[in-house]
Design a protein around this motif. Sequence first.
Motif, PDB file in Angstrom:
ATOM      1  N   TYR A  59     -10.480  -3.089  14.994  1.00  0.00           N
ATOM      2  CA  TYR A  59      -9.995  -2.823  13.635  1.00  0.00           C
ATOM      3  C   TYR A  59     -11.065  -3.263  12.642  1.00  0.00           C
ATOM      4  O   TYR A  59     -11.847  -4.159  12.944  1.00  0.00           O
TER       5      TYR A  59
ATOM      6  N   GLN B  43      -0.085  -7.753  12.827  1.00  0.00           N
ATOM      7  CA  GLN B  43      -0.288  -7.467  11.403  1.00  0.00           C
ATOM      8  C   GLN B  43       0.318  -8.539  10.509  1.00  0.00           C
ATOM      9  O   GLN B  43       0.108  -8.531   9.309  1.00  0.00           O
ATOM     10  N   ALA B 143       2.531  -0.807   4.682  1.00  0.00           N
ATOM     11  CA  ALA B 143       1.526  -1.340   3.755  1.00  0.00           C
ATOM     12  C   ALA B 143       0.835  -2.554   4.370  1.00  0.00           C
ATOM     13  O   ALA B 143      -0.373  -2.746   4.230  1.00  0.00           O
ATOM     14  N   ARG B 145       0.272  -3.144   7.493  1.00  0.00           N
ATOM     15  CA  ARG B 145      -0.719  -2.705   8.467  1.00  0.00           C
ATOM     16  C   ARG B 145      -1.982  -2.174   7.781  1.00  0.00           C
ATOM     17  O   ARG B 145      -3.102  -2.492   8.173  1.00  0.00           O
ATOM     18  N   TYR B 146      -1.793  -1.360   6.717  1.00  0.00           N
ATOM     19  CA  TYR B 146      -2.955  -0.834   5.991  1.00  0.00           C
ATOM     20  C   TYR B 146      -3.841  -1.970   5.479  1.00  0.00           C
ATOM     21  O   TYR B 146      -5.051  -1.944   5.624  1.00  0.00           O
ATOM     22  N   GLU B 150      -6.159  -2.273   8.749  1.00  0.00           N
ATOM     23  CA  GLU B 150      -7.022  -1.121   8.500  1.00  0.00           C
ATOM     24  C   GLU B 150      -7.949  -1.324   7.304  1.00  0.00           C
ATOM     25  O   GLU B 150      -8.927  -0.597   7.141  1.00  0.00           O
ATOM     26  N   TRP B 152      -7.113  -1.095   3.915  1.00  0.00           N
ATOM     27  CA  TRP B 152      -6.851  -0.236   2.748  1.00  0.00           C
ATOM     28  C   TRP B 152      -5.847  -0.909   1.830  1.00  0.00           C
ATOM     29  O   TRP B 152      -4.860  -1.462   2.300  1.00  0.00           O
ATOM     30  N   PRO B 154      -2.894  -0.153  -0.627  1.00  0.00           N
ATOM     31  CA  PRO B 154      -2.083   1.053  -0.852  1.00  0.00           C
ATOM     32  C   PRO B 154      -1.946   1.449  -2.323  1.00  0.00           C
ATOM     33  O   PRO B 154      -1.621   2.596  -2.622  1.00  0.00           O
TER      34      PRO B 154
END
Lengths: 117, 428
Positions: A59, B43, B143, B145-146, B150, B152, B154
């Motif tokens: 990730y 997460q 959100a 997880r993003y 990841e 990001w 949101p």
Amino acid sequence: MKDLICIVCPKGCHLQVDEEHDYAVSGFGCPRGIAYGKAELTAPTRTITSTVRCRGGLYPRCPVKTSKPVPKASIPAVMEALNGVSLTAPVSLGQVVLADVAGTGADIQTTRSMQQR
Amino acid sequence: MYDCIVIGGGPAGLAAASAAWEQGLRKILLAERDVELGGILNQCIHNGFGLHYFKEELTGPEYAARFAEKLRETGVEVRMDTMVLDLKGAPGRREVHMVSRDKGYCIEEARSVILAMGCRERTRGAISIPGTRPAGVFTAGAAQRYVNMEGWLPGERIVILGSGDIGLIMARRLTLEGAKVLACVELMPYSGGLTRNIVQCLQDYNIPLYLSHTVTEIRGKDRVEQVVVSQVDGRRNPIPGTEMVFDCDTLLLSVGLIPENELSRQAGAEMDPRTNGPRVAENMESISLSGVFACGNVAHVHDLVDFVTEESLRAGAAAAHYVQSQGWESADGEGPVLPVQPGPGVSYVLPQAVRPAEMDKTCTLSFRVSQVFGPCKIILKAGEAQIASFPRERLAPGEMERIPLPKVLLERAQAQSVSVSVEEVSAQ
């Protein structure tokens, strides 16, 4: 008298702290509540958890935390310092990625291992 | 044929598989649909996990790593990237249908099965918010997880509907990452999350919490532009004239979790409409499917992973006992089965039944109250007779409560059922 809710554990004890009598704490369920009640009104601290950039990993972000609670007022400086950290996979759990973050005396350490993609 | 197949590699599946191994089963298969073990813990990068179980404060990934490590030291076979599609068969010979890129479609047989699929979030569709359907409406977990995995963000100006723990945690997380969280809006007159999260996630960052309010309209064409928030009356109907308009680009939903039980239903497990999970007995075995156990959020939604672990260790040990004693030979068990029912003030109790003949010295009853209580007592009844009571200063629906049911009291009462209720205690 100040009413607080203890955040040390999920139980959430309702504390009363007497500022005028050496921050005497009542309403606690365990000794950690006494320490929290006093510290919250004199020098509040928090453990900060966030993420840092990680290249080449499973990730793109790797989670991290401060190795001990840091003064609440230092939170923005800690977050700012994390923006400058960039790791490259593989990363191991508990690795120190930034020592003495923002002059708090706490280190930033990873909270997971990150295998290469 | 496997002794046990565990479906799901989150905290419940990890603990259940380890316990089944420790109790002596040697042919265990764990199927996980993700590419790594740990489930949702990966997460949940905040801390506060493990205070009960490890007596120290860990983050989600650290908690997951401890159990994943423990599992690696066993001979449990783990199949990642593997989706279980169906559960069939008969007692003592269950068939688990699964598919993966690696092995294709395969059917594995097992003496026992542990359901540990966890839960998923309720979405906009589940709560029917009026308005347009622009981008920018996320569940809080998506959100999370993003942001945490990841990388990001949101949105930049955010309203959160619902005060469940994930929503509260995300309010703080998004603020730390530079977004502006304008409000957290809760339909009920009390928060659905843990009190400590109200303090450390909202109050620490001066994020207002509007209780007895809800989102009554979402505005925006391509992207969320505004949400309208209204106060609600005692029957949860919006009160005209109380509308507040927030200019925002994102609405996060933290409006509850649903145990993920498609498989359990397909398999024919009797379900509890209150928990949305299979009805289970004192050892976490399905009441209707012999040798099929359920633990963690698939059985009922938990607040604390520590309790998921504890429950799953019991389920894993019980599955081992089932296999070792060839439980399928006596599929109906011996002795009476007493239903455990929620009484006044209680919305559900788990387990939904107990078999005194199978019980250890005590059995933990987990339940949630249906409203906020001040000073009160929890009343445990066998039949009509009260067998125990437990005083509490405060109980709220957002915090699962647990009490012990002692076997000796149950046997002495010789009753046909058990119930848990809560009564307000008037101030002295």
